[in-house]
Design a protein around this motif. Structure first.
Motif, mmCIF file in Angstrom:
data_model
loop_
_atom_site.group_PDB
_atom_site.id
_atom_site.type_symbol
_atom_site.label_atom_id
_atom_site.label_comp_id
_atom_site.label_asym_id
_atom_site.label_seq_id
_atom_site.Cartn_x
_atom_site.Cartn_y
_atom_site.Cartn_z
ATOM 1 N N TYR A 7 0.969 -0.821 0.219
ATOM 2 C CA TYR A 7 0.137 0.053 0.147
ATOM 3 C C TYR A 7 0.966 1.300 -0.250
ATOM 4 N N LYS A 8 1.610 1.175 0.951
ATOM 5 C CA LYS A 8 2.887 2.007 0.638
ATOM 6 C C LYS A 8 3.710 2.688 -0.160
ATOM 7 N N ASN A 9 3.733 1.664 -0.467
ATOM 8 C CA ASN A 9 4.688 1.911 -2.513
ATOM 9 C C ASN A 9 4.385 2.640 -3.478
ATOM 10 N N VAL A 10 2.014 1.621 -3.023
ATOM 11 C CA VAL A 10 1.863 2.243 -4.424
ATOM 12 C C VAL A 10 1.719 3.882 -4.128
ATOM 13 N N CYS A 11 0.764 4.337 -3.125
ATOM 14 C CA CYS A 11 0.737 5.489 -2.563
ATOM 15 C C CYS A 11 1.635 5.826 -3.182
ATOM 16 N N HIS A 12 3.331 6.035 -2.804
ATOM 17 C CA HIS A 12 4.674 6.797 -3.262
ATOM 18 C C HIS A 12 4.745 6.674 -4.536
ATOM 19 N N SER A 13 3.978 5.469 -5.402
ATOM 20 C CA SER A 13 4.402 6.200 -6.601
ATOM 21 C C SER A 13 3.000 6.817 -6.944
ATOM 22 N N ILE A 14 2.080 7.016 -6.529
ATOM 23 C CA ILE A 14 0.627 7.228 -7.088
ATOM 24 C C ILE A 14 1.138 8.943 -7.128
ATOM 25 N N GLN A 15 2.412 9.327 -5.511
ATOM 26 C CA GLN A 15 2.662 11.003 -5.395
ATOM 27 C C GLN A 15 3.156 11.311 -6.942
ATOM 28 N N ALA A 16 4.354 10.417 -6.805
ATOM 29 C CA ALA A 16 5.060 10.865 -8.132
ATOM 30 C C ALA A 16 4.987 11.171 -9.326
ATOM 31 N N HIS A 17 4.228 10.357 -9.792
ATOM 32 C CA HIS A 17 2.698 10.383 -10.773
ATOM 33 C C HIS A 17 1.647 11.684 -11.374
ATOM 34 N N GLN A 18 1.549 12.355 -9.493
ATOM 35 C CA GLN A 18 1.190 13.163 -9.197
ATOM 36 C C GLN A 18 2.114 14.166 -9.312
ATOM 37 N N HIS A 19 2.902 13.963 -9.243
ATOM 38 C CA HIS A 19 4.831 15.375 -8.813
ATOM 39 C C HIS A 19 4.621 15.554 -10.770
#
Length: 161
Positions: A7-19
């Protein structure tokens, strides 16, 4: 890997994509006017070059105008290929999500994948003033043929006067 770590890895990937998307929007907003003016000037220059190529009888000048026309078309290509890189990168994210085994994950992680796919349905694109989407499709279909149509129209008007 534990469910919490996934879950944390997916959240981190989504945040990087949003940036990355925010960065793309900053690029779009800062180059909005430049790309519009540049494409407008290129369309005008290509039209004039096509007129010169069509009406020129001297062999040496005809070659010069053809080379100038090719250089201008290459410039349009370079501008549009940048937008294609963005499209390819965004498509790569969607493909990676589709090819992952997201359906084997915990329900809250699955929801993040589904939301990510939903957000990818209308990706941000680079445009020239909001009128022309910068992509190889627009170069091949819209820009190139519209330039030639406009140039032929200008040529017939100039020929009749």
């Amino acid at each position: 890997m534990s469910e919490e770590m996934q879950y944390k890895n997916v959240c981190h990937s989504i945040q990087a994509h949003q940036h990355a998307i925010k960065y793309l929007q900053i690029i779009e907003n800062s180059h909005h006017t430049y790309l519009f003016i540049s494409m407008g000037m290129l369309i005008t220059a290509v039209s004039v070059s096509l007129l010169k190529v069509a009406e020129n009888d001297h062999h040496s000048q005809w070659i010069m105008y053809c080379m100038f026309l090719l250089a201008q078309l290459f410039h349009v290509f370079v501008l549009t290929v940048q937008g294609q890189f963005v499209i390819n990168a965004l498509d790569g994210v969607s493909i990676a999500i589709y090819e992952s085994l997201w359906y084997n994950l915990a329900p809250r992680t699955q929801l993040l994948y589904v939301l990510s796919l939903r957000c990818g349905l209308k990706p941000p694109l680079l445009t020239a003033g909001g009128l022309i989407t910068l992509s190889l499709r627009s170069f091949a279909e819209t820009s190139f043929f519209q330039i030639i149509k406009a140039s032929v129209s200008y040529y017939t008007v100039m020929q009749s006067t």
